[in-house]
Design a protein around this motif. Structure first.
Motif, mmCIF file in Angstrom:
data_model
loop_
_atom_site.group_PDB
_atom_site.id
_atom_site.type_symbol
_atom_site.label_atom_id
_atom_site.label_comp_id
_atom_site.label_asym_id
_atom_site.label_seq_id
_atom_site.Cartn_x
_atom_site.Cartn_y
_atom_site.Cartn_z
ATOM 1 N N ILE A 181 113.411 67.408 -10.425
ATOM 2 C CA ILE A 181 114.827 67.064 -10.532
ATOM 3 C C ILE A 181 115.071 65.846 -9.639
ATOM 4 O O ILE A 181 114.679 65.852 -8.471
ATOM 5 N N HIS A 182 115.711 64.814 -10.183
ATOM 6 C CA HIS A 182 116.023 63.635 -9.375
ATOM 7 C C HIS A 182 117.349 63.860 -8.657
ATOM 8 O O HIS A 182 118.370 64.123 -9.292
ATOM 9 N N HIS A 183 117.334 63.797 -7.316
ATOM 10 C CA HIS A 183 118.542 64.031 -6.527
ATOM 11 C C HIS A 183 119.453 62.807 -6.600
ATOM 12 O O HIS A 183 119.008 61.672 -6.392
ATOM 13 N N LYS A 184 120.724 63.032 -6.895
ATOM 14 C CA LYS A 184 121.688 61.941 -7.104
ATOM 15 C C LYS A 184 122.078 61.209 -5.829
ATOM 16 O O LYS A 184 122.429 60.041 -5.881
ATOM 17 N N ASN A 185 122.015 61.879 -4.681
ATOM 18 C CA ASN A 185 122.409 61.235 -3.425
ATOM 19 C C ASN A 185 121.215 60.728 -2.624
ATOM 20 O O ASN A 185 121.279 59.689 -1.994
ATOM 21 N N HIS B 262 118.213 60.110 -3.958
ATOM 22 C CA HIS B 262 117.428 59.227 -4.843
ATOM 23 C C HIS B 262 115.924 59.465 -4.701
ATOM 24 O O HIS B 262 115.159 58.534 -4.479
ATOM 25 N N CYS B 263 115.545 60.727 -4.840
ATOM 26 C CA CYS B 263 114.125 61.082 -4.786
ATOM 27 C C CYS B 263 113.890 62.311 -5.663
ATOM 28 O O CYS B 263 114.819 63.061 -5.955
ATOM 29 N N PRO B 264 112.637 62.524 -6.085
ATOM 30 C CA PRO B 264 112.338 63.685 -6.926
ATOM 31 C C PRO B 264 112.188 64.957 -6.093
ATOM 32 O O PRO B 264 111.610 64.939 -5.010
ATOM 33 N N LEU B 265 112.730 66.045 -6.594
ATOM 34 C CA LEU B 265 112.598 67.354 -5.965
ATOM 35 C C LEU B 265 111.795 68.237 -6.911
ATOM 36 O O LEU B 265 112.022 68.227 -8.117
ATOM 37 N N VAL C 17 123.007 69.732 -0.567
ATOM 38 C CA VAL C 17 122.625 69.203 0.738
ATOM 39 C C VAL C 17 121.291 69.825 1.119
ATOM 40 O O VAL C 17 121.107 71.038 1.035
ATOM 41 N N LEU C 18 120.338 68.986 1.531
ATOM 42 C CA LEU C 18 118.993 69.447 1.856
ATOM 43 C C LEU C 18 118.675 69.122 3.316
ATOM 44 O O LEU C 18 118.428 67.965 3.662
ATOM 45 N N PRO C 19 118.681 70.129 4.185
ATOM 46 C CA PRO C 19 118.401 69.909 5.596
ATOM 47 C C PRO C 19 117.018 69.311 5.816
ATOM 48 O O PRO C 19 116.062 69.686 5.152
ATOM 49 N N MET C 20 116.946 68.387 6.724
ATOM 50 C CA MET C 20 115.690 67.772 7.177
ATOM 51 C C MET C 20 114.955 66.980 6.099
ATOM 52 O O MET C 20 113.768 66.701 6.241
ATOM 53 N N ILE C 21 115.628 66.597 5.026
ATOM 54 C CA ILE C 21 114.954 65.844 3.974
ATOM 55 C C ILE C 21 114.700 64.403 4.420
ATOM 56 O O ILE C 21 115.505 63.815 5.136
ATOM 57 N N SER C 22 113.573 63.880 4.029
ATOM 58 C CA SER C 22 113.281 62.455 4.164
ATOM 59 C C SER C 22 113.101 61.915 2.744
ATOM 60 O O SER C 22 112.030 62.100 2.147
ATOM 61 N N PRO C 23 114.120 61.270 2.195
ATOM 62 C CA PRO C 23 113.982 60.720 0.853
ATOM 63 C C PRO C 23 112.804 59.761 0.735
ATOM 64 O O PRO C 23 112.082 59.775 -0.269
ATOM 65 N N ALA C 24 112.575 58.961 1.771
ATOM 66 C CA ALA C 24 111.462 57.998 1.735
ATOM 67 C C ALA C 24 110.120 58.727 1.651
ATOM 68 O O ALA C 24 109.253 58.358 0.849
ATOM 69 N N GLN C 25 109.926 59.760 2.466
ATOM 70 C CA GLN C 25 108.673 60.521 2.435
ATOM 71 C C GLN C 25 108.533 61.301 1.121
ATOM 72 O O GLN C 25 107.436 61.431 0.579
ATOM 73 N N THR C 26 109.663 61.808 0.618
ATOM 74 C CA THR C 26 109.629 62.557 -0.633
ATOM 75 C C THR C 26 109.234 61.652 -1.800
ATOM 76 O O THR C 26 108.505 62.068 -2.692
ATOM 77 N N ARG C 27 109.715 60.402 -1.761
ATOM 78 C CA ARG C 27 109.302 59.438 -2.795
ATOM 79 C C ARG C 27 107.855 59.003 -2.607
ATOM 80 O O ARG C 27 107.107 58.841 -3.565
ATOM 81 N N LYS C 28 107.437 58.836 -1.346
ATOM 82 C CA LYS C 28 106.117 58.300 -1.037
ATOM 83 C C LYS C 28 104.982 59.304 -1.285
ATOM 84 O O LYS C 28 103.949 58.976 -1.866
ATOM 85 N N ILE C 29 105.165 60.536 -0.828
ATOM 86 C CA ILE C 29 104.120 61.566 -0.920
ATOM 87 C C ILE C 29 104.536 62.563 -2.000
ATOM 88 O O ILE C 29 105.306 63.494 -1.752
ATOM 89 N N LYS C 30 104.016 62.375 -3.188
ATOM 90 C CA LYS C 30 104.383 63.249 -4.294
ATOM 91 C C LYS C 30 103.915 64.670 -4.000
ATOM 92 O O LYS C 30 102.802 64.895 -3.549
ATOM 93 N N ILE C 31 104.795 65.613 -4.268
ATOM 94 C CA ILE C 31 104.453 67.018 -4.087
ATOM 95 C C ILE C 31 103.575 67.410 -5.250
ATOM 96 O O ILE C 31 103.959 67.236 -6.411
ATOM 97 N N PRO C 32 102.381 67.897 -4.994
ATOM 98 C CA PRO C 32 101.479 68.209 -6.107
ATOM 99 C C PRO C 32 102.008 69.377 -6.940
ATOM 100 O O PRO C 32 102.395 70.402 -6.389
ATOM 101 N N ALA C 33 102.031 69.169 -8.216
ATOM 102 C CA ALA C 33 102.405 70.256 -9.134
ATOM 103 C C ALA C 33 101.170 71.119 -9.358
ATOM 104 O O ALA C 33 100.110 70.609 -9.676
ATOM 105 N N THR C 34 101.323 72.425 -9.168
ATOM 106 C CA THR C 34 100.197 73.324 -9.343
ATOM 107 C C THR C 34 100.193 73.956 -10.734
ATOM 108 O O THR C 34 99.423 74.842 -11.003
ATOM 109 N N VAL C 35 101.072 73.485 -11.582
ATOM 110 C CA VAL C 35 101.168 74.034 -12.934
ATOM 111 C C VAL C 35 99.997 73.538 -13.746
ATOM 112 O O VAL C 35 99.681 72.351 -13.765
ATOM 113 N N SER C 36 99.298 74.443 -14.422
ATOM 114 C CA SER C 36 98.161 74.029 -15.240
ATOM 115 C C SER C 36 98.560 73.884 -16.688
ATOM 116 O O SER C 36 99.550 74.361 -17.132
#
Length: 120
Positions: A34-38, A40-43, A101-120
């Motif tokens: 999901i792309h966060h509107k405020n 500006h990073c993928p969740l 609102v997402l506590p402690m979020i770093s939009p830059a880190q969230t954009r930079k380090i993609k969270i690996p999807a474990t879905v096969s």
């Protein structure tokens, strides 16, 4: 304070032995970016079905919606919400996650380090 006990089924992407987890049901189809509107990073979001034990009142099925993103050091951070129905969980995933609102979020880190999807 709620004294109910919560148990949840194995999240999507984790190995499940049906003999050990007979009620396990795949919720993989509800795993989404999901792309966060405020921010500006993928969740990364996923659902798990579980049970709440209300002690004397018995148990009830519930749905856990997990939201994963990165903190300033690059480590993963999670928020989760509990819903009584799958429809409520899906509605929030589709409409509420993108503006929460997402506590402690770093939009830059969230954009930079993609969270690996474990879905096969």
């Amino acid at each position: 304070m709620n004294t109910a006990q919560i148990s949840l089924d194995i999240p999507c992407g984790y190995a499940a032995d049906p003999a050990l987890h007979p009620q396990w049901k795949s919720m993989c189809m509800y795993t989404h970016w999901i792309h966060h509107k405020n921010y500006h990073c993928p969740l990364y979001t996923w659902l798990a079905m579980g049970q709440i034990d209300h002690r004397a009142k018995g148990t009830s099925t519930c749905y856990f919606l997990y939201i994963e993103y990165r903190r300033h050091g690059g480590e993963s951070h999670y928020q989760w919400k509990i819903f009584d129905t799958l429809d409520d969980a899906l509605a929030f995933q589709a409409q509420g996650v993108a503006t929460m609102v997402l506590p402690m979020i770093s939009p830059a880190q969230t954009r930079k380090i993609k969270i690996p999807a474990t879905v096969s």
